[in-house]
Design a protein around this motif. Sequence first.
Motif, PDB file in Angstrom:
ATOM      1  N   ARG A   1      57.601 -10.631  96.124  1.00 38.89           N
ATOM      2  CA  ARG A   1      56.967  -9.842  97.188  1.00 38.89           C
ATOM      3  C   ARG A   1      55.973 -10.714  97.955  1.00 38.89           C
TER       4      ARG A   1
ATOM      5  N   GLY B   1      54.955  -4.286 103.233  1.00 39.33           N
ATOM      6  CA  GLY B   1      54.918  -4.474 101.792  1.00 39.33           C
ATOM      7  C   GLY B   1      53.642  -5.105 101.280  1.00 39.33           C
ATOM      8  N   THR B   2      52.708  -5.438 102.168  1.00 35.39           N
ATOM      9  CA  THR B   2      51.439  -6.046 101.747  1.00 35.39           C
ATOM     10  C   THR B   2      50.561  -4.996 101.064  1.00 35.39           C
ATOM     11  N   SER B   3      49.994  -5.346  99.922  1.00 33.78           N
ATOM     12  CA  SER B   3      49.176  -4.393  99.159  1.00 33.78           C
ATOM     13  C   SER B   3      47.794  -4.243  99.806  1.00 33.78           C
ATOM     14  N   THR B   4      47.144  -3.125  99.503  1.00 32.82           N
ATOM     15  CA  THR B   4      45.795  -2.876 100.043  1.00 32.82           C
ATOM     16  C   THR B   4      44.775  -3.847  99.464  1.00 32.82           C
TER      17      THR B   4
ATOM     18  N   HIS C   1      52.887 -11.156 100.626  1.00 30.73           N
ATOM     19  CA  HIS C   1      51.736 -10.451 101.175  1.00 30.73           C
ATOM     20  C   HIS C   1      51.143 -11.302 102.286  1.00 30.73           C
TER      21      HIS C   1
ATOM     22  N   SER D   1      44.887   1.697 104.624  1.00 31.94           N
ATOM     23  CA  SER D   1      44.469   0.401 105.161  1.00 31.94           C
ATOM     24  C   SER D   1      43.017   0.439 105.623  1.00 31.94           C
TER      25      SER D   1
END
Length: 700
Positions: free
Chosen positions: A584, A657-660, A586, A620
Amino acid sequence: MSNLRIFAVNHKKISSLHINNMCSSKIRASLKRLRLRALLGRNYSSLPGLIGNDIKSLHSIINPPIAKIRNIGIMAHIDAGKTTTTERILYYSGYTRSLGDVDDGDTVTDFMAQERERGITIQSAAVTFDWKGYRINLIDTPGHVDFTLEVERCLRVLDGAVAVFDASAGVEAQTLTVWRQADKHKIPRICFLNKMDKIGASFNYAVESIREKLKAKPLLLQLPIGEGKTFKGVVDVVSKEKLLWNPNSDDGKDFERKPLLEMSDPELLKEITEARNALIEQVADLDDEFADLVLGEFSENFDLLPAEKLQTAVHRVTLAQTAVPVLCGSALKNKGVQPLLDAITMYLPSPEERNYEFLQWYKGDLCALAFKVLHDKQRGPLVFLRIYSGVIKRQLAIHNINGNCTERISRLLLPFADQHVEIPSLTAGNIALTVGLKNTATGDTIVSSKSSALAACRRAEREGEKKHRQNNEAERLLLAGVEIPEPVFFCTIEPPSVAKQPDLDHALKCLQREDPSLKVKLDPDSGQTILCGMGELHIEIIHDRIKREYGLETYLGPLQVAYRETILNSVRATDTLDRTLGDRRHLVTVELEAKSLETSSLLPVIEYAASVAEDLSQASREAIENGLHSACLQGPLLGSPIQDVAITLHSLVIHPGTSTAMISACVSRCLQKAGEVSELAFKSKPISGYGARKRPPKSV
């Protein structure tokens, strides 16, 4: 036992012949114990009904209607003479036999060992007494900046205040602070120019400093007769009388009030007549009702205006806080205090004259505010309450709204510094001291029951809907508390041994409950206890109290200032975070700008450009705010928290798909980068009592 009490209060020698006639050998042994007690401590009151005793009893304090109650505070810069003035007030009202002196360490309100050693007031003290049919609840407050919270929480519950000034210095630094606090709580006040006998004292200079530095309109109700060493009395401008104190009198009780006459004092009479006419014109400009009276009946000759009419108008102007009455005297030389007491009852408001909007929600039910907590080794926590409505009785069950708990008042006391008298009940408008409230803290709202609080809240909500107010405003009125400033200094504190750590924790817990401005934290890295206070003297007093009251010889680390950092110039920065975790990717790109705020704010003010705000999800947005708050915990100069900064997010590109967590990390790193690139744009400063470190520093 009444004869024994006479001995304890009067400190008189009783002849052995009289003792043999009135009591047995057992009572003689009691008299010896009382003689020792008389030498060790000072008694301020006696039991009622004693023959040959001219000291008033606390039991005999009148319980007048609410219109004749005055809740006042004495506030000033350090060494202006607050405690000395309070001591004279208690003496002339008949509740002390001798005049105490700050230098001798025998005043009523400075009863702590630390206060008597240093000659300063550290802890506010409440006393209750009566004067000419009025019941006065008086609180003597500290003047040192380290104990500003004591002034703050007392002014929160008072109806009026006496601002004491050093006539040779006028308005000083802490005078400005306490004056602003009184402005915040909308407290009517009168000014007392003390130390008129001091070399360099100037009545005109002090009045002018009030006008210029405090932006207040002084109403000169008195003029001094002489200044410095020649000061011998005052002239009442309202009644055109002069008050002269007998120079041979040791206690100031012997003074005469004489009307000014053309034959004996032509020049003084002319000066006072001009001052009275100026006062009438000044009050008429501020009060329409008085202006109509003056222009209608007394326009041709102001001398015919009755003093009572002018006093009533000054009372209204004082309540409206459009001007402040000014009196003068010398508390140390026992001059001018009795007229000050008359002015307190005449010009300062009663509880019913103060407009407390939240009282309408309670409809006569109990409503009180806890504004101070003391710890007594025998009786446990002693909680000071200001009763706004209803009646408090002993053995009464009450509900604490803030703590959402029900407690029972075991005993009800009337405060008189460190001595208290038990009473059965107390009505609205008074200040009470309660025993048995173990969970109540400073700022808690006390009501009769939970159902009473819910009913008051419903009334407030209905009224708020009628006036198109938000419900949270009604809730704020119900739960109004005391604003606690954040600490300024910090240091480590350690017990003499690990075994004494629980005792130290208990001592600090009790002291924190007494003094909410004292904060105790645990360093997560070193495990040390961090003591945070308002100043060096504050921490020194706490250290001394732990030693004296709790028997612990603690060790303090080096004292440090809790600095804050702020930005001077606008800084703009861009940062990109590109990480691959597993399968994944980011990717976040951020562009932001940091600039200075004109208003003070502990937390960063976050703004979004229009292009960013349109497509930004709630998750976000929370991630961005968490990252910015985290970055503001440590500035680029000293690693101190950043405050008074506004951050604008101009651009934000997030890969799908980038995590918080990655968003937070990128935003935080971007702000840190902006600070590192341009450290010249930042500056550090002490926090001045508001705002503290979010994270305790590591001990050096």
